[in-house]
Design an enzyme around this catalytic site. Sequence first.
Site, PDB file in Angstrom:
ATOM      1  CE1 TYR A  39      -3.822  -2.262   0.254  1.00 24.52           C
ATOM      2  CE2 TYR A  39      -2.765  -3.193   2.201  1.00 24.52           C
ATOM      3  CZ  TYR A  39      -3.745  -3.246   1.230  1.00 24.52           C
ATOM      4  OH  TYR A  39      -4.651  -4.268   1.221  1.00 24.52           O
ATOM      5  CG  ASN A  91      -9.756   2.415  -1.631  1.00 26.32           C
ATOM      6  OD1 ASN A  91     -10.296   1.311  -1.616  1.00 26.32           O
ATOM      7  ND2 ASN A  91      -8.458   2.578  -1.435  1.00 26.32           N
ATOM      8  CG  ASP A 104     -28.437  -2.467  -4.217  1.00 28.15           C
ATOM      9  OD1 ASP A 104     -28.241  -2.876  -5.368  1.00 28.15           O
ATOM     10  OD2 ASP A 104     -28.904  -3.182  -3.300  1.00 28.15           O
ATOM     11  CG  HIS A 117      -9.087  -0.678  -5.475  1.00 27.12           C
ATOM     12  ND1 HIS A 117      -9.719  -0.883  -4.272  1.00 27.12           N
ATOM     13  CD2 HIS A 117      -9.992  -0.947  -6.436  1.00 27.12           C
ATOM     14  CE1 HIS A 117     -10.960  -1.263  -4.501  1.00 27.12           C
ATOM     15  NE2 HIS A 117     -11.161  -1.302  -5.806  1.00 27.12           N
ATOM     16  CG  LEU A 118      -4.081   2.826  -1.732  1.00 27.39           C
ATOM     17  CD1 LEU A 118      -4.325   2.433  -0.301  1.00 27.39           C
ATOM     18  CD2 LEU A 118      -3.138   4.012  -1.816  1.00 27.39           C
ATOM     19  NE  ARG A 128      -6.741  -8.754  -1.024  1.00 28.70           N
ATOM     20  CZ  ARG A 128      -7.080  -8.295   0.194  1.00 28.70           C
ATOM     21  NH1 ARG A 128      -7.975  -7.351   0.330  1.00 28.70           N
ATOM     22  NH2 ARG A 128      -6.508  -8.787   1.277  1.00 28.70           N
TER      23      ARG A 128
HETATM   24  O1  CA2 Z   1      -5.751  -1.494  -2.653  1.00 26.91           O
HETATM   25  C1  CA2 Z   1      -6.710  -0.943  -2.106  1.00 26.91           C
HETATM   26  O2  CA2 Z   1      -6.854   0.284  -2.066  1.00 26.91           O
HETATM   27  C2  CA2 Z   1      -7.743  -1.796  -1.378  1.00 26.91           C
HETATM   28  O3  CA2 Z   1      -9.009  -1.172  -1.517  1.00 26.91           O
HETATM   29  C3  CA2 Z   1      -7.312  -1.840   0.070  1.00 26.91           C
HETATM   30  C4  CA2 Z   1      -8.177  -2.750   0.928  1.00 26.91           C
HETATM   31  C5  CA2 Z   1      -8.320  -4.134   0.299  1.00 26.91           C
HETATM   32  O4  CA2 Z   1      -9.246  -4.908   1.047  1.00 26.91           O
HETATM   33  C6  CA2 Z   1      -8.782  -4.057  -1.137  1.00 26.91           C
HETATM   34  O5  CA2 Z   1      -8.798  -5.373  -1.671  1.00 26.91           O
HETATM   35  C7  CA2 Z   1      -7.850  -3.194  -1.969  1.00 26.91           C
HETATM   36  C8  CA2 Z   1      -7.575  -2.896   2.319  1.00 26.91           C
HETATM   37  C9  CA2 Z   1      -7.403  -1.606   3.058  1.00 26.91           C
HETATM   38  C10 CA2 Z   1      -6.505  -1.858   4.234  1.00 26.91           C
HETATM   39  O6  CA2 Z   1      -6.035  -0.642   4.688  1.00 26.91           O
HETATM   40  C11 CA2 Z   1      -4.779  -0.590   5.214  1.00 26.91           C
HETATM   41  C12 CA2 Z   1      -4.640  -0.570   6.573  1.00 26.91           C
HETATM   42  C13 CA2 Z   1      -3.397  -0.473   7.126  1.00 26.91           C
HETATM   43  C14 CA2 Z   1      -2.300  -0.391   6.332  1.00 26.91           C
HETATM   44  C15 CA2 Z   1      -2.445  -0.431   4.977  1.00 26.91           C
HETATM   45  C16 CA2 Z   1      -3.688  -0.518   4.423  1.00 26.91           C
END
Ligand code: CA2
Length: 159
Positions: A39, A91, A104, A117-118, A128
């Site tokens: 991330y 996101n 919805d 998404h990151l 995913r």
């Molecule tokens: O890649 C993305 O932006 C996601 O939306 C991030 C989500 C994941 O479930 C998606 O599949 C893809 C997860 C977010 C978790 O957030 C974090 C928390 C702490 C450190 C880093 C990220």
Amino acid sequence: MCNRCFDNIGGRILADQPTIFVLNGPNLNLLGTREPEIYGTDTLDDIAGRLDDHARAAGACIDFRQSNHEGHLIDWLHEAQAVGAKAVLLNAAGFTHTSVAILDAIKAITVPVFEVHLSDPHKRESFRHLSYVGMAAKAVFAGHGAKSYELALDVVLQL
Ligand code: CA2
């Protein structure tokens, strides 16, 4: 958030400043604290600051929010419609892959929603690969770290 865009009495967006909602889902408040290899190291505040600078330079405003609660994201999608937002960058984090209710909500509004998404979910675990958000989003920006948000904003600013 860019308060210049709002009429403080009615909460309406002032006509001359397009506002873009940037909505972030569960756990993203912890961004920058773990899994930097997936991330990146930016915090959500870092991302918000850059988007705000970028939008202001283009004469627009960012309303940047995060919640760990599905219902908040749904309420904010409705609010984007009610206040006449130009677009939503969403996101939805883990809710992306589970939430029919968010799908919805996106379908219930006319404001264009762009999925952000990151990471690139399609290069990760198979669970995913399904995106309910993507079933109604205008486009997807993924896999560029914090830049995904900026790429999406560039497109929205040109709408
Ligand atoms: O890649 C993305 O932006 C996601 O939306 C991030 C989500 C994941 O479930 C998606 O599949 C893809 C997860 C977010 C978790 O957030 C974090 C928390 C702490 C450190 C880093 C990220």
